[in-house]
Design a protein around this motif. Structure first.
Motif, PDB file in Angstrom:
ATOM      1  N   GLY A 177       0.807  -1.212   0.000  1.00  0.00           N
ATOM      2  CA  GLY A 177       0.000   0.000   0.000  1.00  0.00           C
ATOM      3  C   GLY A 177       0.838   1.260   0.000  1.00  0.00           C
ATOM      4  O   GLY A 177       2.078   1.220  -0.109  1.00  0.00           O
ATOM      5  N   TRP A 186      -3.703   9.886   3.962  1.00  0.00           N
ATOM      6  CA  TRP A 186      -4.531   9.071   3.080  1.00  0.00           C
ATOM      7  C   TRP A 186      -3.835   7.732   2.870  1.00  0.00           C
ATOM      8  O   TRP A 186      -2.634   7.677   2.606  1.00  0.00           O
ATOM      9  N   THR A 224      -3.812   4.188   0.716  1.00  0.00           N
ATOM     10  CA  THR A 224      -4.238   3.403  -0.440  1.00  0.00           C
ATOM     11  C   THR A 224      -3.746   1.984  -0.227  1.00  0.00           C
ATOM     12  O   THR A 224      -2.539   1.749  -0.088  1.00  0.00           O
ATOM     13  N   VAL A 274      -9.139   3.393  -1.129  1.00  0.00           N
ATOM     14  CA  VAL A 274      -8.494   4.630  -0.696  1.00  0.00           C
ATOM     15  C   VAL A 274      -9.333   5.228   0.426  1.00  0.00           C
ATOM     16  O   VAL A 274     -10.542   5.415   0.271  1.00  0.00           O
TER      17      VAL A 274
END
Length: 346
Positions: free
Chosen positions: A267, A287, A289, A294
């Motif tokens: 990730g 953030w 992912t 997401v």
């Protein structure tokens, strides 16, 4: 107050040449410290500081260092002058908290290290772009606990607003300020070591560059001022690419649009400053992912660097930072600066 005691820790400030002094002292005061005395050659900032911390006595530097009420000496003078004061403070039995850069040369760093070792006191440098940024703290925590698998790459950009007419003359003098890699580059080295957990002894400076993009015309005092820089770092299994500059447009609503991207085998973590529809900035966010999609991480921790510093001072711990961390970061930044090619060199 120091952990486990009822006696406030006294703060003495030497050098009020940069606004970072307010961030450092504000954190320590919020943690329970008491401003005792301050010395500075900058009348304007010293006056502002004295008004802000009215209990702090304006005295000479030697008086600050000899004052038995002073436990921690805060340094925010001209960067090239900080090492001499740090050595004197350590030899006087004080702990030292410096704005970055803590020193500007390898010889200075060796002297500070020797004084810290001989005295047993602590020399800290506040790399505020991590320690005072809860989103970066959270991203590092996630990276180090395996949230994105094994970290393989760190990418960071740190554009800063220059506002040249608001800067003192020493800021444009490389010998006095240290240059962009020694200055802003310390944040980037700190990010890389923190995000990867790499041993500093295993980190290599693969490449570095620094230079000037501006034409200062008939202002020779600013000619050649380094406003762009780059560091490429590597440790076993991981690399880092870092860009630093003083090119942030005045239209951005805060001092710089800093970004951090940590890539792992499972990730990616991103820290970025959000700007709302009204053009105003919002707190930086993390953030994530990963294989689920997401999503934004809102478990942002509190910045506890000042409380951690006081606890470490009381029991010799390493909550704030390891004893060698500021030395390791600074040494790698100095190495990168020494090896830097000119910006745009093929």
């Amino acid at each position: 107050m120091a952990a486990g005691t009822a006696t406030p820790v006294g703060i003495g400030v030497v050098g009020i040449e940069h606004l970072h002094v307010f961030e450092l002292v504000d954190g320590l005061v919020a943690a329970g410290c008491t401003p005792v005395a301050h010395a500075s050659a900058s009348d304007s900032l010293a006056d502002l500081y004295g008004t802000w911390q009215a209990s702090s006595e304006p005295v000479g530097a030697e008086a600050v260092l000899s004052d038995p009420r002073v436990d921690v000496v805060v340094l925010a003078g001209v960067p090239a002058d900080r090492a001499d004061v740090a050595v004197a403070a350590l030899e006087a039995g004080k702990d030292v908290l410096s704005a970055k850069p803590g020193v500007t040369t390898a010889a200075q760093l060796a002297r500070v290290r020797g004084a810290a070792t001989a005295s047993g006191r602590r020399w800290w440098v506040l790399f505020s772009e991590r320690y005072a940024n809860p989103a970066v703290l959270r991203a590092v925590e996630l990276a180090r606990t395996g949230a994105i698998g094994r970290v393989v790459h760190v990418e960071a950009s740190a554009p800063h607003r220059l506002s040249p007419d608001e800067r003192p003359a020493w800021f444009f003098d490389r010998e006095r300020a240290g240059g962009i890699v020694v200055d802003l580059g310390t944040h980037q080295v700190d990010h890389f070591l923190a995000a990867t957990g790499a041993d500093a002894a295993d980190v290599q400076v693969v490449a570095s560059a620094a230079g000037s993009t501006r034409d200062w015309g008939d202002d020779p005092a600013r000619a050649g001022f380094e406003d762009v820089g780059e560091l490429v770092l590597a440790a076993p299994g991981v690399r880092g690419h870092h860009r630093i500059d003083f090119l942030e447009p005045d239209g951005f609503p805060t001092w710089g649009d800093t970004r951090l991207v940590i890539t792992g085998t499972d990730g990616r973590l991103e820290v970025r400053i959000a700007v709302g529809d009204d053009g105003q900035h919002e707190p930086a966010a993390v953030w994530i992912t990963d294989h689920r999609g997401v999503h934004r991480d809102d478990e942002v921790p509190e910045a506890t660097w000042a409380r951690d510093l006081l606890a470490d001072r009381a029991d010799g711990g390493e909550r704030f930072m390891a004893r060698d961390h500021a030395f390791d970061v600074t040494a790698l930044a100095l190495q990168a600066a020494a090896a830097a090619s000119g910006w745009g060199t093929a």
